[in-house]
Scaffold this motif. Structure first.
Motif, PDB file in Angstrom:
ATOM      1  N   ASP A 101       0.792  -1.243   0.000  1.00 48.63           N
ATOM      2  CA  ASP A 101       0.000   0.000   0.000  1.00 48.63           C
ATOM      3  C   ASP A 101       0.823   1.291   0.000  1.00 48.63           C
ATOM      4  OD1 ASP A 101      -1.870  -1.967   0.221  1.00 48.63           O
ATOM      5  OD2 ASP A 101      -2.851  -1.178   2.001  1.00 48.63           O
ATOM      6  N   VAL A 102       1.831   1.373  -0.840  1.00 56.81           N
ATOM      7  CA  VAL A 102       2.525   2.657  -1.020  1.00 56.81           C
ATOM      8  C   VAL A 102       1.612   3.560  -1.851  1.00 56.81           C
ATOM      9  CG1 VAL A 102       4.488   3.783  -2.177  1.00 56.81           C
ATOM     10  CG2 VAL A 102       4.859   1.786  -0.709  1.00 56.81           C
ATOM     11  N   ARG A 103       1.282   4.753  -1.336  1.00 55.63           N
ATOM     12  CA  ARG A 103       0.242   5.583  -1.956  1.00 55.63           C
ATOM     13  C   ARG A 103       0.746   6.749  -2.788  1.00 55.63           C
ATOM     14  NH1 ARG A 103      -4.862   4.152   0.308  1.00 55.63           N
ATOM     15  NH2 ARG A 103      -4.443   2.137   1.267  1.00 55.63           N
ATOM     16  N   THR A 129      -1.782  -0.198  -3.727  1.00 56.32           N
ATOM     17  CA  THR A 129      -0.624   0.645  -4.070  1.00 56.32           C
ATOM     18  C   THR A 129      -0.982   1.498  -5.285  1.00 56.32           C
ATOM     19  OG1 THR A 129       0.997  -0.872  -3.128  1.00 56.32           O
ATOM     20  CG2 THR A 129       1.785   0.565  -4.885  1.00 56.32           C
ATOM     21  N   ASN A 191       3.331   0.968   3.960  1.00 58.72           N
ATOM     22  CA  ASN A 191       2.620   2.210   3.641  1.00 58.72           C
ATOM     23  C   ASN A 191       3.287   3.419   4.334  1.00 58.72           C
ATOM     24  OD1 ASN A 191       0.358   4.070   5.106  1.00 58.72           O
ATOM     25  ND2 ASN A 191      -0.167   3.676   2.991  1.00 58.72           N
ATOM     26  N   GLU A 192       3.174   4.601   3.695  1.00 60.21           N
ATOM     27  CA  GLU A 192       3.818   5.820   4.191  1.00 60.21           C
ATOM     28  C   GLU A 192       3.441   6.148   5.637  1.00 60.21           C
ATOM     29  OE1 GLU A 192       2.468   5.533   1.207  1.00 60.21           O
ATOM     30  OE2 GLU A 192       3.758   6.455  -0.320  1.00 60.21           O
TER      31      GLU A 192
END
Lengths: 237, 237
Positions: A101-103, A129, A191-192
């Motif tokens: 889930d990198v956004r 992502t 994720n961030e």
């Protein structure tokens, strides 16, 4: 008019993921990037240019027309529409990077460039992502996207059955400077805001981390793309 | 109105380097960042907030007023004006990072956070490097700016007389994976487009580089902030 209103509307629609998926098309802007995609296995769908400098079929348009179809502040000579390649299978060997889930498009772009640099040719992305055919990602990758195979999938079932060792990056993981890294494995980045999710964490075999050398105990974490750079360097160096 | 038109004009002027230098003031937005600056040695000049949550003198304003003075899309509760500290001298010990004309605020912000993470407390910037009190840099550093001393100077004369070994990053430098790094030294990173300038290069004692593992010979370089992450990790690890 060498470009119709309908064409303009169609091109603009490709800035949305929904229409990219529906049409299986995406946009590349600028001469340098377009030339890299033309040299690669990607298939050209349509090319608009203000100068006749390409040796493939193209539509000559004016600067004003380019400005109308471009998403850049300063459009650069040409805009191309390429076909999204059919999704390839994953080959379980070598080093593989996986994103949970990198956004942020900029982060994904940087990570694709890093994979290219470090010779990682498979990048797995969870369904949530950001889309690698997002225009910001395409512009940020500068052609690396033609050399790194990006596959979207449900990360959890893949990791569950994966025969390679799975490494995950955590604030409290074992120092990367004390870890012996294998030549093959999956490296998961989170994720961030939330890091690696608990479902994915359950499938991590090795918890690793980048130790903090600063004096204060502030737990501000490194940006995910910066952390990926340090981890990949530790694996390959 | 709890904020005057002149105050709005004044605050807005601080988005320009010229006025920041003239007034020796800069802006921090958001509760978290402001609290970090309040805890540090930085001196508060003025604080505007929509909620009475600070234990220092502040001016209560409305959400609409905050929107008028903020440079953020989604302003977060408060905006503070802090004094730019008087420039401190450089102490020639430990690891020092030096930037030769890094222009992008996001890159400088990432590098300041990296310095904080790796315990590098002195960051030297050439005069043409983007201002660290630029609002985008301040927002990107998330408080790291309170822990890293950033000094603007003429880099060339400093390096000429510097007694520490000077390392510079080049595409064709010696592999960082084969280099023995000292505990003390200056690490120079170059401009986004042009790398390290020839005047600065003449003062570099050790040319180092991050080897490329990808199969192709494309010479797309790594982003300067990503490269800084890898180099700092190599020095500290």
């Amino acid at each position: 008019m060498s470009i119709t209103k309908n064409e303009i509307k169609f091109i603009k629609s490709l800035s949305q993921k929904k229409y990219r998926l529906q049409e299986q098309l995406f946009i590349v802007e600028g001469v340098k990037g377009i030339l890299e995609f033309l040299k690669s296995d990607f298939k050209l769908h349509q090319l608009f240019t203000t100068k006749a400098i390409f040796d493939v079929h193209s539509t000559l348009i004016s600067e004003a027309e380019l400005k109308r179809i471009s998403s850049l502040k300063s459009p650069n000579t040409a805009l191309a529409i390429f076909k999204i390649p059919v999704s390839k299978s994953i080959s379980e060997n070598g080093l593989i990077m996986a994103l949970d889930d990198v956004r942020d498009p900029g982060n994904l772009g940087t990570i694709i460039r890093l994979c290219d640099w470090f010779g990682i040719d498979q990048l797995l992305c969870s369904q949530a992502t950001v889309d690698c055919f997002n225009q910001k990602v395409v512009q940020a990758t500068m052609g690396s996207l033609t050399r790194v195979r990006v596959v979207y999938l449900d990360l959890e079932p893949f990791l569950k059955q994966c025969s390679l060792p799975v490494y995950g990056t955590f604030m409290d993981g074992e120092s990367i400077y004390k870890t012996q890294f294998p030549k093959e494995g999956v490296i998961v980045m989170g994720n961030e805001a939330n890091g690696i999710s608990s479902q994915i964490e359950a499938n991590v075999d090795h918890r690793i981390g980048i130790p903090r050398f600063g004096k204060t105990k502030v737990t501000e974490s490194l940006n995910v793309a910066t952390a990926a750079a340090i981890i990949l360097s530790a694996f390959k160096g």
